[in-house]
Scaffold this motif. Structure first.
Motif, PDB file in Angstrom:
ATOM      1  N   THR A 102     -12.579 -12.613  46.164  1.00  0.00           N
ATOM      2  CA  THR A 102     -11.314 -12.734  45.451  1.00  0.00           C
ATOM      3  C   THR A 102     -10.778 -11.346  45.140  1.00  0.00           C
ATOM      4  OG1 THR A 102     -12.044 -14.806  44.423  1.00  0.00           O
ATOM      5  CG2 THR A 102     -10.204 -13.663  43.376  1.00  0.00           C
ATOM      6  N   LEU A 103      -9.494 -11.151  45.363  1.00  0.00           N
ATOM      7  CA  LEU A 103      -8.820  -9.911  44.979  1.00  0.00           C
ATOM      8  C   LEU A 103      -8.026 -10.168  43.713  1.00  0.00           C
ATOM      9  CD1 LEU A 103      -7.371  -8.777  48.418  1.00  0.00           C
ATOM     10  CD2 LEU A 103      -9.349  -7.833  47.227  1.00  0.00           C
ATOM     11  N   ILE A 104      -8.058  -9.229  42.793  1.00  0.00           N
ATOM     12  CA  ILE A 104      -7.320  -9.352  41.537  1.00  0.00           C
ATOM     13  C   ILE A 104      -6.296  -8.232  41.467  1.00  0.00           C
ATOM     14  CG2 ILE A 104      -7.473  -9.312  39.025  1.00  0.00           C
ATOM     15  CD1 ILE A 104     -10.332 -10.461  39.368  1.00  0.00           C
ATOM     16  N   PHE A 105      -5.056  -8.606  41.213  1.00  0.00           N
ATOM     17  CA  PHE A 105      -3.970  -7.657  40.997  1.00  0.00           C
ATOM     18  C   PHE A 105      -3.738  -7.573  39.500  1.00  0.00           C
ATOM     19  CE2 PHE A 105      -3.391  -9.347  45.215  1.00  0.00           C
ATOM     20  CZ  PHE A 105      -2.969  -8.266  45.977  1.00  0.00           C
ATOM     21  N   GLU A 106      -4.240  -6.523  38.883  1.00  0.00           N
ATOM     22  CA  GLU A 106      -4.010  -6.315  37.447  1.00  0.00           C
ATOM     23  C   GLU A 106      -2.523  -6.033  37.229  1.00  0.00           C
ATOM     24  OE1 GLU A 106      -6.163  -6.900  35.181  1.00  0.00           O
ATOM     25  OE2 GLU A 106      -7.973  -6.998  36.379  1.00  0.00           O
ATOM     26  N   PRO A 107      -2.024  -6.180  36.004  1.00  0.00           N
ATOM     27  CA  PRO A 107      -0.602  -5.931  35.755  1.00  0.00           C
ATOM     28  C   PRO A 107      -0.158  -4.570  36.294  1.00  0.00           C
ATOM     29  CG  PRO A 107      -1.593  -6.917  33.823  1.00  0.00           C
ATOM     30  CD  PRO A 107      -2.729  -6.610  34.794  1.00  0.00           C
ATOM     31  N   GLY A 108       0.934  -4.589  37.028  1.00  0.00           N
ATOM     32  CA  GLY A 108       1.501  -3.365  37.583  1.00  0.00           C
ATOM     33  C   GLY A 108       1.000  -2.993  38.970  1.00  0.00           C
ATOM     34  N   LEU A 109      -0.092  -3.597  39.435  1.00  0.00           N
ATOM     35  CA  LEU A 109      -0.613  -3.269  40.767  1.00  0.00           C
ATOM     36  C   LEU A 109       0.087  -4.097  41.841  1.00  0.00           C
ATOM     37  CD1 LEU A 109      -4.455  -2.951  40.187  1.00  0.00           C
ATOM     38  CD2 LEU A 109      -2.746  -1.147  40.356  1.00  0.00           C
ATOM     39  N   GLU A 110       0.364  -3.463  42.974  1.00  0.00           N
ATOM     40  CA  GLU A 110       1.043  -4.145  44.066  1.00  0.00           C
ATOM     41  C   GLU A 110       0.225  -4.136  45.351  1.00  0.00           C
ATOM     42  OE1 GLU A 110       4.694  -1.954  44.252  1.00  0.00           O
ATOM     43  OE2 GLU A 110       5.606  -3.188  42.689  1.00  0.00           O
ATOM     44  N   ARG A 111      -0.966  -3.523  45.320  1.00  0.00           N
ATOM     45  CA  ARG A 111      -1.786  -3.409  46.527  1.00  0.00           C
ATOM     46  C   ARG A 111      -3.256  -3.529  46.133  1.00  0.00           C
ATOM     47  NH1 ARG A 111      -0.741  -0.765  51.398  1.00  0.00           N
ATOM     48  NH2 ARG A 111       1.204  -0.073  50.479  1.00  0.00           N
ATOM     49  N   ALA A 112      -3.995  -4.296  46.934  1.00  0.00           N
ATOM     50  CA  ALA A 112      -5.445  -4.381  46.785  1.00  0.00           C
ATOM     51  C   ALA A 112      -6.031  -4.180  48.185  1.00  0.00           C
ATOM     52  CB  ALA A 112      -5.861  -5.728  46.216  1.00  0.00           C
ATOM     53  N   THR A 113      -7.265  -3.715  48.243  1.00  0.00           N
ATOM     54  CA  THR A 113      -7.856  -3.369  49.530  1.00  0.00           C
ATOM     55  C   THR A 113      -9.193  -4.074  49.725  1.00  0.00           C
ATOM     56  OG1 THR A 113      -6.797  -1.200  49.425  1.00  0.00           O
ATOM     57  CG2 THR A 113      -8.612  -1.441  50.973  1.00  0.00           C
ATOM     58  N   ILE A 114      -9.361  -4.648  50.904  1.00  0.00           N
ATOM     59  CA  ILE A 114     -10.630  -5.236  51.317  1.00  0.00           C
ATOM     60  C   ILE A 114     -11.326  -4.195  52.185  1.00  0.00           C
ATOM     61  CG2 ILE A 114     -11.725  -7.076  52.646  1.00  0.00           C
ATOM     62  CD1 ILE A 114      -9.216  -8.804  51.995  1.00  0.00           C
ATOM     63  N   ASN A 115     -12.578  -3.933  51.894  1.00  0.00           N
ATOM     64  CA  ASN A 115     -13.345  -2.890  52.583  1.00  0.00           C
ATOM     65  C   ASN A 115     -14.312  -3.545  53.567  1.00  0.00           C
ATOM     66  OD1 ASN A 115     -14.543  -0.486  53.269  1.00  0.00           O
ATOM     67  ND2 ASN A 115     -15.595  -0.225  51.317  1.00  0.00           N
ATOM     68  N   LEU A 116     -13.975  -3.504  54.852  1.00  0.00           N
ATOM     69  CA  LEU A 116     -14.809  -4.065  55.910  1.00  0.00           C
ATOM     70  C   LEU A 116     -15.702  -2.966  56.466  1.00  0.00           C
ATOM     71  CD1 LEU A 116     -15.557  -6.239  58.055  1.00  0.00           C
ATOM     72  CD2 LEU A 116     -13.565  -5.462  59.353  1.00  0.00           C
ATOM     73  N   ILE A 117     -17.001  -3.151  56.377  1.00  0.00           N
ATOM     74  CA  ILE A 117     -17.962  -2.183  56.905  1.00  0.00           C
ATOM     75  C   ILE A 117     -18.306  -2.581  58.345  1.00  0.00           C
ATOM     76  CG2 ILE A 117     -20.251  -1.146  56.628  1.00  0.00           C
ATOM     77  CD1 ILE A 117     -18.357  -0.544  54.306  1.00  0.00           C
ATOM     78  N   VAL A 118     -18.170  -1.636  59.270  1.00  0.00           N
ATOM     79  CA  VAL A 118     -18.489  -1.867  60.675  1.00  0.00           C
ATOM     80  C   VAL A 118     -19.813  -1.181  60.974  1.00  0.00           C
ATOM     81  CG1 VAL A 118     -17.754  -1.521  63.056  1.00  0.00           C
ATOM     82  CG2 VAL A 118     -16.047  -1.939  61.265  1.00  0.00           C
TER      83      VAL A 118
ATOM     84  N   LEU B 265       5.549  -9.612  38.675  1.00  0.00           N
ATOM     85  CA  LEU B 265       5.971  -9.121  37.364  1.00  0.00           C
ATOM     86  C   LEU B 265       4.999  -8.043  36.908  1.00  0.00           C
ATOM     87  CD1 LEU B 265       6.793 -12.554  35.716  1.00  0.00           C
ATOM     88  CD2 LEU B 265       8.404 -10.901  36.699  1.00  0.00           C
ATOM     89  N   SER B 266       5.498  -6.972  36.324  1.00  0.00           N
ATOM     90  CA  SER B 266       4.657  -5.826  35.975  1.00  0.00           C
ATOM     91  C   SER B 266       3.703  -6.103  34.813  1.00  0.00           C
ATOM     92  CB  SER B 266       5.529  -4.614  35.642  1.00  0.00           C
ATOM     93  OG  SER B 266       6.347  -4.899  34.521  1.00  0.00           O
ATOM     94  N   ASP B 267       3.908  -7.184  34.071  1.00  0.00           N
ATOM     95  CA  ASP B 267       3.044  -7.477  32.925  1.00  0.00           C
ATOM     96  C   ASP B 267       2.137  -8.681  33.166  1.00  0.00           C
ATOM     97  OD1 ASP B 267       5.049  -9.379  32.950  1.00  0.00           O
ATOM     98  OD2 ASP B 267       5.342  -9.365  30.777  1.00  0.00           O
ATOM     99  N   LYS B 268       1.965  -9.074  34.413  1.00  0.00           N
ATOM    100  CA  LYS B 268       1.215 -10.287  34.735  1.00  0.00           C
ATOM    101  C   LYS B 268       0.127  -9.994  35.764  1.00  0.00           C
ATOM    102  CE  LYS B 268       2.257 -15.024  36.048  1.00  0.00           C
ATOM    103  NZ  LYS B 268       1.919 -15.816  34.916  1.00  0.00           N
ATOM    104  N   SER B 269      -0.991 -10.691  35.658  1.00  0.00           N
ATOM    105  CA  SER B 269      -2.078 -10.581  36.644  1.00  0.00           C
ATOM    106  C   SER B 269      -1.955 -11.698  37.678  1.00  0.00           C
ATOM    107  CB  SER B 269      -3.439 -10.703  35.964  1.00  0.00           C
ATOM    108  OG  SER B 269      -3.675  -9.608  35.138  1.00  0.00           O
ATOM    109  N   TYR B 270      -2.399 -11.383  38.893  1.00  0.00           N
ATOM    110  CA  TYR B 270      -2.404 -12.337  39.995  1.00  0.00           C
ATOM    111  C   TYR B 270      -3.742 -12.215  40.713  1.00  0.00           C
ATOM    112  CZ  TYR B 270       2.650 -12.062  39.248  1.00  0.00           C
ATOM    113  OH  TYR B 270       3.894 -12.081  38.694  1.00  0.00           O
ATOM    114  N   SER B 271      -4.106 -13.244  41.451  1.00  0.00           N
ATOM    115  CA  SER B 271      -5.314 -13.152  42.275  1.00  0.00           C
ATOM    116  C   SER B 271      -5.135 -13.997  43.524  1.00  0.00           C
ATOM    117  CB  SER B 271      -6.560 -13.590  41.500  1.00  0.00           C
ATOM    118  OG  SER B 271      -6.529 -14.978  41.253  1.00  0.00           O
ATOM    119  N   VAL B 272      -6.000 -13.716  44.502  1.00  0.00           N
ATOM    120  CA  VAL B 272      -5.982 -14.484  45.744  1.00  0.00           C
ATOM    121  C   VAL B 272      -7.391 -14.473  46.321  1.00  0.00           C
ATOM    122  CG1 VAL B 272      -5.345 -12.532  47.242  1.00  0.00           C
ATOM    123  CG2 VAL B 272      -4.736 -14.864  47.918  1.00  0.00           C
ATOM    124  N   GLY B 273      -7.810 -15.590  46.870  1.00  0.00           N
ATOM    125  CA  GLY B 273      -9.097 -15.658  47.546  1.00  0.00           C
ATOM    126  C   GLY B 273      -8.936 -15.277  49.001  1.00  0.00           C
ATOM    127  N   TYR B 274     -10.025 -14.800  49.587  1.00  0.00           N
ATOM    128  CA  TYR B 274     -10.014 -14.549  51.030  1.00  0.00           C
ATOM    129  C   TYR B 274     -11.325 -15.024  51.625  1.00  0.00           C
ATOM    130  CZ  TYR B 274     -12.702 -10.286  50.007  1.00  0.00           C
ATOM    131  OH  TYR B 274     -13.650  -9.395  49.563  1.00  0.00           O
TER     132      TYR B 274
END
Length: 124
Positions: A76-92, A48-57
């Motif tokens: 934890t990644l947080i999807f603020e309202p309206g966001l559909e993509r979050a990025t994890i930055n793995l340093i090699v 939903l465009s007006d709701k926040s979501y999160s997920v642990g990794y």
């Protein structure tokens, strides 16, 4: 909305039947040690465009050493309202040691905001 024979008729009614889901955009990637970072996309589908979501990794390693071979902690990644993509930055980290392919695995867990985990919850 208009009344028709005692029944309500709705124009332009959108029913959301699919539950929001969070999952990795793909299941794996590979890179040589000459690549300094890998961007790992996590997607929110049907949110939903007006709701926040999160997920642990979580991060685990098959044969790579955290700190010397890569830099990434669980989080934890947080999807603020309206966001559909979050990025994890793995340093090699590059080293001059000849070695077999090193494998790092990420797993999604504990989604919040009413989202379920999708079908792609592991990434390596």
């Amino acid at each position: 909305m208009a009344a028709a024979g005692g029944h309500a008729v709705f124009d332009n009614l959108l029913l959301r039947t699919a539950k929001p889901q969070i999952e990795f955009a793909k299941s794996s990637s590979s890179a040589g040690e000459d690549k300094s970072r890998i961007l790992i996309d996590v997607l929110l589908r049907n949110g939903l465009s007006d709701k926040s979501y999160s997920v642990g990794y979580s991060v685990s390693s098959k044969n790579a050493e955290r700190g010397s071979d890569y830099v990434l902690d669980s989080g934890t990644l947080i999807f603020e309202p309206g966001l559909e993509r979050a990025t994890i930055n793995l340093i090699v980290n590059s080293d001059d040691t000849a070695e077999a392919d090193e494998v790092i695995e990420l797993q999604l867990y504990d989604s919040t905001g009413g989202a379920e985990l999708g079908g792609q919850v592991r990434y390596s």
